[in-house]
Design an enzyme around this catalytic site. Sequence first.
Site, PDB file in Angstrom:
ATOM      1  N   GLY A  38      53.153  33.987  38.133  1.00 60.87           N
ATOM      2  CA  GLY A  38      51.968  34.857  38.028  1.00 60.87           C
ATOM      3  C   GLY A  38      52.299  36.135  37.285  1.00 60.87           C
ATOM      4  O   GLY A  38      51.436  36.745  36.670  1.00 60.87           O
ATOM      5  N   GLY A  39      53.554  36.567  37.385  1.00 58.13           N
ATOM      6  CA  GLY A  39      54.033  37.708  36.610  1.00 58.13           C
ATOM      7  C   GLY A  39      53.350  39.022  36.910  1.00 58.13           C
ATOM      8  O   GLY A  39      52.705  39.195  37.957  1.00 58.13           O
ATOM      9  N   CYS A  41      50.764  40.370  35.518  1.00 56.79           N
ATOM     10  CA  CYS A  41      49.305  40.268  35.553  1.00 56.79           C
ATOM     11  C   CYS A  41      48.791  40.004  36.967  1.00 56.79           C
ATOM     12  O   CYS A  41      47.951  40.724  37.479  1.00 56.79           O
ATOM     13  CB  CYS A  41      48.873  39.149  34.608  1.00 56.79           C
ATOM     14  SG  CYS A  41      47.162  38.671  34.813  1.00 56.79           S
ATOM     15  N   GLY A 113      67.233  34.160  34.447  1.00 58.17           N
ATOM     16  CA  GLY A 113      67.780  33.309  33.393  1.00 58.17           C
ATOM     17  C   GLY A 113      68.318  34.120  32.224  1.00 58.17           C
ATOM     18  O   GLY A 113      67.935  35.265  32.011  1.00 58.17           O
ATOM     19  N   GLY A 173      49.608  60.088  29.952  1.00 61.44           N
ATOM     20  CA  GLY A 173      49.184  58.967  29.106  1.00 61.44           C
ATOM     21  C   GLY A 173      47.725  58.650  29.371  1.00 61.44           C
ATOM     22  O   GLY A 173      47.351  58.283  30.484  1.00 61.44           O
ATOM     23  N   VAL A 176      45.348  52.758  28.316  1.00 64.60           N
ATOM     24  CA  VAL A 176      44.614  51.838  29.185  1.00 64.60           C
ATOM     25  C   VAL A 176      44.944  52.061  30.667  1.00 64.60           C
ATOM     26  O   VAL A 176      44.048  52.237  31.496  1.00 64.60           O
ATOM     27  CB  VAL A 176      44.928  50.382  28.770  1.00 64.60           C
ATOM     28  CG1 VAL A 176      44.071  49.421  29.558  1.00 64.60           C
ATOM     29  CG2 VAL A 176      44.663  50.200  27.300  1.00 64.60           C
ATOM     30  N   ARG A 261      54.535  50.240  27.783  1.00 61.53           N
ATOM     31  CA  ARG A 261      55.437  49.300  28.454  1.00 61.53           C
ATOM     32  C   ARG A 261      56.456  48.766  27.446  1.00 61.53           C
ATOM     33  O   ARG A 261      56.114  48.483  26.308  1.00 61.53           O
ATOM     34  CB  ARG A 261      54.642  48.141  29.068  1.00 61.53           C
ATOM     35  CG  ARG A 261      53.663  48.599  30.159  1.00 61.53           C
ATOM     36  CD  ARG A 261      52.853  47.433  30.710  1.00 61.53           C
ATOM     37  NE  ARG A 261      53.689  46.416  31.310  1.00 61.53           N
ATOM     38  CZ  ARG A 261      54.053  46.380  32.591  1.00 61.53           C
ATOM     39  NH1 ARG A 261      53.629  47.319  33.427  1.00 61.53           N
ATOM     40  NH2 ARG A 261      54.831  45.418  33.046  1.00 61.53           N
ATOM     41  N   ALA A 308      47.246  40.060  28.818  1.00 60.67           N
ATOM     42  CA  ALA A 308      47.479  38.777  29.488  1.00 60.67           C
ATOM     43  C   ALA A 308      46.809  37.632  28.735  1.00 60.67           C
ATOM     44  O   ALA A 308      47.411  36.572  28.553  1.00 60.67           O
ATOM     45  CB  ALA A 308      46.944  38.857  30.916  1.00 60.67           C
ATOM     46  N   HIS A 432      15.916  39.464  27.916  1.00 54.41           N
ATOM     47  CA  HIS A 432      15.385  40.784  28.272  1.00 54.41           C
ATOM     48  C   HIS A 432      15.062  40.816  29.761  1.00 54.41           C
ATOM     49  O   HIS A 432      14.453  39.881  30.258  1.00 54.41           O
ATOM     50  CB  HIS A 432      14.111  41.059  27.471  1.00 54.41           C
ATOM     51  CG  HIS A 432      13.455  42.348  27.830  1.00 54.41           C
ATOM     52  ND1 HIS A 432      13.951  43.566  27.422  1.00 54.41           N
ATOM     53  CD2 HIS A 432      12.361  42.610  28.595  1.00 54.41           C
ATOM     54  CE1 HIS A 432      13.178  44.524  27.912  1.00 54.41           C
ATOM     55  NE2 HIS A 432      12.205  43.983  28.623  1.00 54.41           N
TER      56      HIS A 432
HETATM   57  P1  NAI Z   1      49.000  52.513  26.178  1.00 56.46           P
HETATM   58  O1  NAI Z   1      49.776  52.279  24.947  1.00 56.46           O
HETATM   59  O2  NAI Z   1      47.651  51.911  26.324  1.00 56.46           O
HETATM   60  O3  NAI Z   1      48.808  54.082  26.400  1.00 56.46           O
HETATM   61  C1  NAI Z   1      49.864  54.966  26.493  1.00 56.46           C
HETATM   62  C2  NAI Z   1      49.328  56.340  26.146  1.00 56.46           C
HETATM   63  O4  NAI Z   1      50.335  57.301  26.450  1.00 56.46           O
HETATM   64  C3  NAI Z   1      48.981  56.481  24.669  1.00 56.46           C
HETATM   65  O5  NAI Z   1      47.685  56.997  24.556  1.00 56.46           O
HETATM   66  C4  NAI Z   1      50.039  57.477  24.170  1.00 56.46           C
HETATM   67  O6  NAI Z   1      49.555  58.308  23.137  1.00 56.46           O
HETATM   68  C5  NAI Z   1      50.360  58.271  25.422  1.00 56.46           C
HETATM   69  N1  NAI Z   1      51.686  58.880  25.462  1.00 56.46           N
HETATM   70  C6  NAI Z   1      52.861  58.337  25.104  1.00 56.46           C
HETATM   71  N2  NAI Z   1      53.877  59.188  25.354  1.00 56.46           N
HETATM   72  C7  NAI Z   1      53.314  60.298  25.898  1.00 56.46           C
HETATM   73  C8  NAI Z   1      53.816  61.525  26.388  1.00 56.46           C
HETATM   74  N3  NAI Z   1      55.137  61.788  26.394  1.00 56.46           N
HETATM   75  N4  NAI Z   1      52.963  62.450  26.871  1.00 56.46           N
HETATM   76  C9  NAI Z   1      51.643  62.197  26.892  1.00 56.46           C
HETATM   77  N5  NAI Z   1      51.102  61.040  26.456  1.00 56.46           N
HETATM   78  C10 NAI Z   1      51.927  60.104  25.970  1.00 56.46           C
HETATM   79  O7  NAI Z   1      49.990  52.098  27.369  1.00 56.46           O
HETATM   80  P2  NAI Z   1      49.696  51.951  28.932  1.00 56.46           P
HETATM   81  O8  NAI Z   1      48.407  52.566  29.299  1.00 56.46           O
HETATM   82  O9  NAI Z   1      50.937  52.405  29.610  1.00 56.46           O
HETATM   83  O10 NAI Z   1      49.559  50.394  29.091  1.00 56.46           O
HETATM   84  C11 NAI Z   1      50.653  49.529  28.729  1.00 56.46           C
HETATM   85  C12 NAI Z   1      50.142  48.223  28.182  1.00 56.46           C
HETATM   86  O11 NAI Z   1      49.519  47.490  29.190  1.00 56.46           O
HETATM   87  C13 NAI Z   1      49.134  48.432  27.066  1.00 56.46           C
HETATM   88  O12 NAI Z   1      49.501  47.683  25.949  1.00 56.46           O
HETATM   89  C14 NAI Z   1      47.858  47.929  27.624  1.00 56.46           C
HETATM   90  O13 NAI Z   1      47.071  47.264  26.654  1.00 56.46           O
HETATM   91  C15 NAI Z   1      48.297  46.978  28.736  1.00 56.46           C
HETATM   92  N6  NAI Z   1      47.289  47.021  29.789  1.00 56.46           N
HETATM   93  C16 NAI Z   1      46.098  46.405  29.559  1.00 56.46           C
HETATM   94  C17 NAI Z   1      45.097  46.494  30.486  1.00 56.46           C
HETATM   95  C18 NAI Z   1      43.784  45.860  30.177  1.00 56.46           C
HETATM   96  O14 NAI Z   1      43.709  45.055  29.265  1.00 56.46           O
HETATM   97  N7  NAI Z   1      42.715  46.227  30.867  1.00 56.46           N
HETATM   98  C19 NAI Z   1      45.257  47.218  31.745  1.00 56.46           C
HETATM   99  C20 NAI Z   1      46.525  47.889  31.845  1.00 56.46           C
HETATM  100  C21 NAI Z   1      47.507  47.768  30.898  1.00 56.46           C
END
Ligand code: NAI
Length: 455
Positions: A38-39, A41, A113, A173, A176, A261, A308, A432
């Site tokens: 499941g990891g 996600c 692994g 940050g 997302v 990440r 995911a 609608h």
């Molecule tokens: P992210 O890349 O979406 O956002 C990280 C944010 O941190 C960016 O806006 C960046 O400019 C900022 N940042 C970086 N270093 C910083 C600093 N030192 N000080 C202040 N701001 C800084 O990464 P996030 O939110 O950690 O998510 C990781 C991954 O997980 C993403 O690729 C995301 O797409 C995925 N994810 C997807 C979800 C969804 O599809 N709903 C939900 C949660 C995560």
Amino acid sequence: MSTADVVILGGGPGGYAAAIRASQLGLSVILIDEAQVGGTCLHRGCIPTKALLHAADVADTARTAAQFGVNVAFHGVDPEKLHDFKNTVVARLHKGLAGLIDTLGITVVNGRGRLTGPTTVEVGGTTITGESIVLATGSAPKLPGLIAPSDRVLTSDQALELETIPESAIILGGGVIGVEFASLWASFGTKVTIVEALPRLVPNEDAAISTYLERLFRRRRITAKTGARLTAVATDRGEVRVALESGEELSADVLLVAVGRSPRTGDLGLAEAGVALDRGFVVTDDAQRTSVPTVYAIGDIVGGLQLAHRAFQQGIFVAEQIAGRNPEPVADLGIPRVTYCNPEIASVGLTEEAARERYGDGVETVTYDLAGNGRSQILKASGAIKLVVDPAGTVAGVHMIGHGVSELIGEAQMLYNLGVKAEEAARFVHAHPTQNEALGEALMAVSGAPLHLHG
Ligand code: NAI
């Protein structure tokens, strides 16, 4: 069994989707994971956060029920029950997944692994051989060097396990994870401040969406400090204190670090086995093949969107490829992106900025504000749908923000992925009253025949 057609390292969405599809196509499969299938996600990401976000939505509905003429007394949130709810959802889904994997006859090996050659993986001293190997080890939260671990400094993993609702939180940050936690904590009563280095929240989204989000977050009393750089973090006297480059100091109960990440590719024997890496990500061709032809890589360890559903699709693709089918590669731009904060954000394809860079001045956009949509009015929900069309009139991007827009991105992604002309799509009938009509309105407007839009 220590030999199979396909050996998969990592049982998250990428790895387990590859295992299921490979098995369905008649291949023998060994799936290796050091934790539960499941990891991230299922156990520490998509599912538990969306469970909490749903509870947050229920809290908001209860708190604001009177505006619909429904009298409800809101007595707050019970953290223990909240976590039970979240954990029950995860446990049920895990049981279903483990059952499916078992029914399909996939061998699951529990352990860490390591790739030892083009067709071999070692787990706890045992060598497992696969004609093909699929790497799907996922990613882990980044912690900037400046920030020392402490019980008040959390990654999303720890934030999900918090047994109390913090009174105040600083979120580093505004991507997302940052905006999803800001949203759910604010709904539970936490005073939230987001510190984002770039000039706007959700900087990967279309700029218009960031503007809407910032406005709607302000209404929810979520503070966002954008263009802000952190210079120091200290934990003492029962709080965490953060200094910004501007000289401002902030303090709160907890600091959530959500700055991206990193791929989990260290300590896997990849470099020794000849698998090429680029800044920690595995390099692959369009067929997800690494520099070692028998070894494939999918999901968060491959540069690009860390989602995911991208990993699922790549897992299915790789399994079909190994089984000798000829599947279509998965292009990142056609993958829908959804952020489940309140208001939700959903998008596919190019932002206006990216479209202008690619196609020049002939790009057209229409933004339909949900204030003009009947269903949004009924829901008392604000937001917008923005349509980006290339100079040939084809849908090049759709960007949505509003209540429940995660469920509206399906049509938009079909239009984008099938390369449909806006004029053609404008003839589709939208039910609608739905919020989806706003997409229909935007399509009509960009085709020169608006119905409710003017100006
Ligand atoms: P992210 O890349 O979406 O956002 C990280 C944010 O941190 C960016 O806006 C960046 O400019 C900022 N940042 C970086 N270093 C910083 C600093 N030192 N000080 C202040 N701001 C800084 O990464 P996030 O939110 O950690 O998510 C990781 C991954 O997980 C993403 O690729 C995301 O797409 C995925 N994810 C997807 C979800 C969804 O599809 N709903 C939900 C949660 C995560």
